[in-house]
Design a protein around this motif. Structure first.
Motif, PDB file in Angstrom:
ATOM      1  N   SER A 188      41.963  36.433  43.420  1.00  6.99           N
ATOM      2  CA  SER A 188      41.774  37.369  42.308  1.00  6.99           C
ATOM      3  C   SER A 188      40.857  38.502  42.750  1.00  6.99           C
ATOM      4  O   SER A 188      39.742  38.257  43.221  1.00  6.99           O
ATOM      5  N   SER A 234      39.689  46.865  46.297  1.00  5.30           N
ATOM      6  CA  SER A 234      41.101  47.211  46.542  1.00  5.30           C
ATOM      7  C   SER A 234      41.222  48.213  47.678  1.00  5.30           C
ATOM      8  O   SER A 234      42.095  48.085  48.547  1.00  5.30           O
ATOM      9  N   ARG A 251      50.956  40.930  45.709  1.00  2.00           N
ATOM     10  CA  ARG A 251      50.357  41.039  44.388  1.00  2.00           C
ATOM     11  C   ARG A 251      51.355  40.519  43.361  1.00  2.00           C
ATOM     12  O   ARG A 251      52.408  41.130  43.128  1.00  2.00           O
ATOM     13  N   ARG A 268      48.307  39.159  38.182  1.00  2.00           N
ATOM     14  CA  ARG A 268      46.865  39.123  38.416  1.00  2.00           C
ATOM     15  C   ARG A 268      46.489  38.244  39.606  1.00  2.00           C
ATOM     16  O   ARG A 268      45.310  38.143  39.949  1.00  2.00           O
ATOM     17  N   SER A 317      46.800  37.211  43.658  1.00  2.00           N
ATOM     18  CA  SER A 317      47.109  37.752  44.987  1.00  2.00           C
ATOM     19  C   SER A 317      47.240  36.584  45.964  1.00  2.00           C
ATOM     20  O   SER A 317      46.320  35.778  46.119  1.00  2.00           O
TER      21      SER A 317
END
Length: 305
Positions: A17, A33, A50, A53, A55
């Motif tokens: 996350s 990011s 992705r 929500r 990853s």
């Protein structure tokens, strides 16, 4: 690519996350990011898929994560090693000692380093000042503790932490000379044989000034040895007179001569100028301060009732 980016990768792989990792890393989510996107751009491959929500690592991401953990772990260990070295607790220390300093410092230094455990490796060399200086210049030693009076000044040598210790003529308790009620002549002392380590030019000059040309060590010293502890043992078990640093043999009896000897050794720490200090050298300084001192005041020749 930076270690910071690799740490970001590891954190995101563990949480899955961006928001959770950003919170743990004390970053904003956009900053995290950007860091991950920059790393992916440099590597030329996506590291995460992705999925809403969440990853998840890509196959290349899994491979990269394993290498990232190895690199970060190695970097952390390197940082800890540097911290230990800064505290003198790890690395290698190679010290050369002259005869006098070796008699006073070698055993305490070995014991002190042993207490630190295997992190600090110590090597001690014993030799004359000239040979020790050659080894220092050849980078075979990191520091020397020698009599500064026997050291030739040179711009590449840094001398510091000087300690002055007086020399004395000494004999065992019960020695015939220790029983006399008066000061002694140099001739009386030499009649029993004189032992010493190799003496500096300055001490030789003092001997000749005090007692005449016959007092030069080339004439007067009958037993010469680089190892002072061996000479101390000799004086303890024979009638030989020892000329040495008083502090090296506190159990022996100091003789009084006319005129007085009044010759001192100046023990100092020698390193190469402008060279990074070896780990553990602070321990050597600490021991020098504690042990290279005259705890005994000049005493009269021992008398019998």
């Amino acid at each position: 690519m930076t270690l910071v980016q690799l740490r970001h990768l590891i954190s995101l792989a563990e949480t899955g996350s961006f928001s959770k990792s950003a919170e743990l890393l004390f970053l904003t989510q956009p900053a995290l990011s950007r860091s991950i996107r920059s790393l992916e751009a440099e590597l030329g491959q996506a590291l995460f898929d992705r999925l809403g929500r969440v990853s998840e690592l890509t196959p290349f991401g899994h491979e990269t994560l394993a290498r990232a953990r190895e690199l970060v772990q190695a970097a952390d260990e390197l940082r800890r090693a540097g911290q230990r070295a800064a505290g003198g607790l790890s690395g290698r220390l190679r010290v050369g000692m002259g005869s006098g300093p070796g008699a006073l410092l070698m055993n305490p230094l070995l014991q002190a380093v042993a207490q630190h455990g295997p992190g600090l490796q110590l090597e001690v060399a014993r030799a004359g000042t000239e040979l020790l200086v050659q080894a220092l210049r050849a980078r075979q030693l990191d520091a020397l503790v020698v009599d500064a009076r026997s050291l030739r000044p040179a711009p590449d040598l840094h001398l510091q932490h000087l300690h002055e210790l007086r020399g004395a003529f000494m004999v065992r308790r019960g020695h015939p000379l220790a029983k006399r009620r008066r000061t002694l002549s140099f001739e009386e002392v030499c009649a029993f044989g004189l032992a010493s380590t190799p003496l500096s030019d300055e001490v030789c000059r003092v001997l000749v000034e005090r007692y005449g040309p016959q007092a030069h060590p080339s004439h007067s010293v009958t037993l010469r040895c680089d190892e002072l502890p061996s000479l101390v043992e000799l004086a303890r078990h024979s009638d030989t007179v020892l000329l040495a640093i008083r502090a090296a043999a506190p159990d022996l009896v100091e003789l009084r001569l006319t005129p007085e000897l009044a010759a001192n050794a100046r023990l100092g720490l020698v390193t190469l100028a402008r060279r990074t200090e070896a780990p553990g050298l602070s321990l050597v300084r600490e021991l020098m301060s504690g042990l290279l001192r005259d705890n005994l005041s000049p005493s009269p020749t021992r008398r019998t009732p």
